[in-house]
Design an enzyme around this catalytic site. Structure first.
Site, PDB file in Angstrom:
ATOM      1  N   GLY A   1       0.844  -1.195   0.000  1.00 18.32           N
ATOM      2  CA  GLY A   1       0.000   0.000   0.000  1.00 18.32           C
ATOM      3  C   GLY A   1       0.875   1.239   0.000  1.00 18.32           C
ATOM      4  O   GLY A   1       2.026   1.193  -0.445  1.00 18.32           O
ATOM      5  N   SER A   2       0.346   2.316   0.558  1.00 20.01           N
ATOM      6  CA  SER A   2       1.069   3.587   0.471  1.00 20.01           C
ATOM      7  C   SER A   2       2.258   3.602   1.428  1.00 20.01           C
ATOM      8  O   SER A   2       2.286   2.900   2.443  1.00 20.01           O
ATOM      9  CB  SER A   2       0.128   4.740   0.808  1.00 20.01           C
ATOM     10  OG  SER A   2      -0.096   4.755   2.196  1.00 20.01           O
TER      11      SER A   2
ATOM     12  N   GLY B   1       2.549   2.313   5.241  1.00 26.28           N
ATOM     13  CA  GLY B   1       3.606   1.328   5.475  1.00 26.28           C
ATOM     14  C   GLY B   1       4.465   1.691   6.669  1.00 26.28           C
ATOM     15  O   GLY B   1       4.879   0.835   7.447  1.00 26.28           O
TER      16      GLY B   1
ATOM     17  N   GLU C   1       5.609  -3.491   0.766  1.00 29.00           N
ATOM     18  CA  GLU C   1       5.706  -3.091  -0.642  1.00 29.00           C
ATOM     19  C   GLU C   1       4.945  -1.786  -0.792  1.00 29.00           C
ATOM     20  O   GLU C   1       3.733  -1.751  -0.554  1.00 29.00           O
ATOM     21  CB  GLU C   1       5.067  -4.143  -1.558  1.00 29.00           C
ATOM     22  CG  GLU C   1       5.918  -5.361  -1.821  1.00 29.00           C
ATOM     23  CD  GLU C   1       7.262  -5.038  -2.418  1.00 29.00           C
ATOM     24  OE1 GLU C   1       7.397  -3.975  -3.077  1.00 29.00           O
ATOM     25  OE2 GLU C   1       8.190  -5.809  -2.191  1.00 29.00           O
TER      26      GLU C   1
ATOM     27  N   CYS D   1       1.814   0.621  -8.742  1.00 27.25           N
ATOM     28  CA  CYS D   1       3.048   1.152  -8.116  1.00 27.25           C
ATOM     29  C   CYS D   1       4.160   1.155  -9.126  1.00 27.25           C
ATOM     30  O   CYS D   1       5.147   1.858  -8.964  1.00 27.25           O
ATOM     31  CB  CYS D   1       3.471   0.387  -6.881  1.00 27.25           C
ATOM     32  SG  CYS D   1       2.497  -0.982  -6.425  1.00 27.25           S
TER      33      CYS D   1
ATOM     34  N   GLU E   1       4.354  10.429  -5.753  1.00 31.36           N
ATOM     35  CA  GLU E   1       3.531   9.425  -6.418  1.00 31.36           C
ATOM     36  C   GLU E   1       2.107   9.951  -6.580  1.00 31.36           C
ATOM     37  O   GLU E   1       1.455  10.301  -5.601  1.00 31.36           O
ATOM     38  CB  GLU E   1       3.516   8.125  -5.597  1.00 31.36           C
ATOM     39  CG  GLU E   1       2.857   6.992  -6.340  1.00 31.36           C
ATOM     40  CD  GLU E   1       2.888   5.682  -5.562  1.00 31.36           C
ATOM     41  OE1 GLU E   1       2.661   5.709  -4.339  1.00 31.36           O
ATOM     42  OE2 GLU E   1       3.141   4.640  -6.193  1.00 31.36           O
TER      43      GLU E   1
HETATM   44  C1  UN1 Z   1       1.664  -2.844  -9.059  1.00 30.45           C
HETATM   45  O1  UN1 Z   1       2.330  -2.163  -9.822  1.00 30.45           O
HETATM   46  O2  UN1 Z   1       0.980  -2.308  -8.195  1.00 30.45           O
HETATM   47  O3  UN1 Z   1       4.235  -5.624 -12.830  1.00 30.45           O
HETATM   48  C2  UN1 Z   1       1.652  -4.319  -9.207  1.00 30.45           C
HETATM   49  C3  UN1 Z   1       3.054  -5.433 -13.047  1.00 30.45           C
HETATM   50  C4  UN1 Z   1       2.017  -6.335 -12.417  1.00 30.45           C
HETATM   51  C5  UN1 Z   1       1.940  -6.104 -10.953  1.00 30.45           C
HETATM   52  C6  UN1 Z   1       1.919  -4.650 -10.622  1.00 30.45           C
HETATM   53  N1  UN1 Z   1       2.358  -7.691 -12.705  1.00 30.45           N
HETATM   54  O4  UN1 Z   1       2.684  -4.525 -13.756  1.00 30.45           O
END
Ligand code: UN1
Length: 520
Positions: free
Chosen positions: A250-251, A255, A272, A306, A408
């Site tokens: 998450g953010s 986190g 993450e 992300c 972000e």
């Molecule tokens: C994410 O970016 O939040 O790599 C996850 C990717 C995907 C997973 C992304 N398989 O774009």
């Protein structure tokens, strides 16, 4: 008598109808193998971000008592599950994969409806859960440890994996089935039991995954689902003393809270978090290919990844040409309800997201002073009236230190930054607090490898966008993106298992390490 029977039949038909209606709209927590409402007796509404008049379902608005019940159920199931041989655990998980394949179409439609991502991408999200399930279940017949020589004669040394214990999994809304599967399936194959809390915006996809676990025969208590808000359920999970591990995506701000709560009670914590990912486009790049990568990386999932390509660092020699083509492509993207197959960019997740993204568009124009080359509007009329739609937005002439190039945004907004050289581009790419993903477009293998080596991220692509990670390679990032853990690949096993070093002395006598030396 006949009349009474008729009345009864009518009543039972009405009850059946009501139950059916309830079933299609009201979902429960899953605790100890039973589907139960929250002890709060309250519900949260899951609405379609493409059209908020569409109520996807009501989910329990859970409280800390629900978390405690779920943790107790998971703790009670732990010994039985960890003692189940890993290949047997894996057999059940392979069945989960089969169910996901069988119901992929339904899960895809559910996901588009609750999260907004376009059908094709929702199908990809479910597929990623399938891939992850098969891949991680395969570990049931590996879960490799190792042997190594011992210092003494007639002594054997080896290392085996053991499960961590009861794990708390907190997952985001942007990959509502894939990311839960990244955590859940490896946790289970390693022999842990779990309590999972999906994001409040997208509980249905995790519900579908948990339901698949139930149908596949995962024993009661091994997987527990508790829905609700971060402030109550998330906080209840992170601070619960019986949860040995918290895995959070998450953010970065949340986190940090998770990490401090875990530090307080000495729990393992895998994080993450955010990204501010860059594509570097050099003067020798195949520009059309780079444009495709940029459009896909910046506007796929409406920029809510992300790994999104939120910075495009372009060599000055091709900058104008690149920016022009990018703007043309961005303007041509079809925005709308992701259930419509012609749509390329769906809505963003909720009204707070609209507010935040529009705030950044304003900052880009006024505070930062970049050029708004296209997009920038919150779409509110006609087909957009009931959803959260934002036009694909491109800023050009962006300076690396502007806020839109540093923070972000998590929306369909990207910044084009001119550069003079590869080394300057790398410096710009590295000049943010995050380190998730980066990419380079060039025809020169030397420059590609140089950039790969110098870019401080967890993921790197050559002649491909910043998105598109596959499940058998580790996923995660450096700096503000994470805390050193990786998901996916075999590396995820490092999170969900702990090492036990085992010494077997079969000499029949006391042999003291570091003290008794063997005569040569
Ligand atoms: C994410 O970016 O939040 O790599 C996850 C990717 C995907 C997973 C992304 N398989 O774009």
């Amino acid at each position: 008598m006949a009349q009474a029977k008729k009345a009864l039949a009518k009543k039972s038909r009405a009850t059946a109808r009501a139950t059916k209606r309830t079933r299609s709209k009201t979902y429960h927590n899953f605790i100890g193998g039973r589907w139960v409402p929250s002890q709060s007796g309250q519900w949260l509404e899951n609405r379609n971000p493409a059209d908020t008049r569409d109520l996807v379902g009501r989910f329990p608005l859970s409280i800390s008592d629900d978390v405690s019940a779920a943790v107790s159920a998971a703790a009670a199931a732990f010994d039985g599950w960890r003692r189940t041989p890993a290949p047997r655990r894996a057999e059940i998980l392979f069945r989960v994969g089969e169910i996901l394949i069988r119901d992929k179409e339904k899960y895809t439609a559910d996901m588009t409806r609750e999260m907004g991502k376009v059908s094709k991408e929702a199908g990809g999200d479910v597929q990623e859960a399938i891939d992850c399930t098969y891949y991680a279940a395969g570990e049931g017949r590996r879960l490799h440890g190792f042997t190594t020589p011992a210092e003494m004669p007639n002594k054997f040394a080896m290392c085996v994996r053991q499960p961590v214990g009861v794990c708390g999994l907190i997952t985001p809304w942007n990959f509502p089935m894939a990311i839960p599967s990244w955590k859940l399936i490896p946790a289970l194959v390693c022999g842990n039991t779990v309590v999972i809390k999906p994001a409040e915006d997208t509980p249905l996809s995790t519900y579908n995954l948990v339901r698949a676990c139930e149908e596949a025969g995962v024993p009661p208590g091994v997987v527990n689902l508790v829905t609700g808000y971060g402030e109550t359920v998330g906080a209840g999970i992170t601070s619960h003393n019986s949860l040995r591990l918290i895995s959070f995506t998450g953010s970065t701000d949340t986190g940090r809270l998770v990490a401090s709560a875990c530090a307080e009670r000495n729990a393992i914590c895998s994080l993450e978090m955010g990204g501010k990912n860059a594509i570097i486009v050099l003067d020798d790049a195949d520009i059309d290919n780079a444009i495709e990568g940029a459009v896909w990386g910046a506007f796929g999932t409406s920029g809510q990844r992300c790994t999104a390509s939120s910075r495009l660092i372009v060599h000055k020699k091709v900058y104008r040409q690149f920016a022009k083509k990018l703007v043309e492509r961005a303007k041509a993207l079809r925005v709308g309800n992701g259930a419509d197959r012609a749509v390329e960019v769906g809505p963003v997740i909720n009204s707070e997201a609209v507010h935040k993204i529009m705030g950044y568009i304003d900052i880009g124009q006024h505070e930062d002073g970049a050029t708004l080359a296209c997009g920038g509007h919150h779409l509110t009329k006609g087909e957009y009236a009931h959803g959260y739609y934002i036009e694909p937005t491109v800023f050009t002439d962006v300076e690396p230190n502007m806020r839109i190039a540093q923070e972000e945004i998590f929306g369909p907004v990207t910044s084009v930054i001119p550069t003079n050289s590869l080394d300057e581009a790398i410096e710009i790419a590295n000049g943010v607090r995050y380190g998730l993903s980066a990419a380079i477009y060039t025809q020169d293998v030397n420059r590609a490898f140089h950039a790969m080596n110098e870019t401080y991220t967890g993921i790197f692509y050559v002649n491909s966008s910043t998105i598109g990670a596959e499940v058998h390679l580790p996923f995660g990032g450096t700096k503000g993106t994470g805390n050193g853990h990786r998901e996916a690949g075999t590396q995820v096993l490092e999170t969900f298992s702990e090492w036990k070093s085992v010494y077997v002395d079969y000499s029949g006598k006391l042999q003291r390490a570091q003290i008794d030396t063997v005569e040569l």
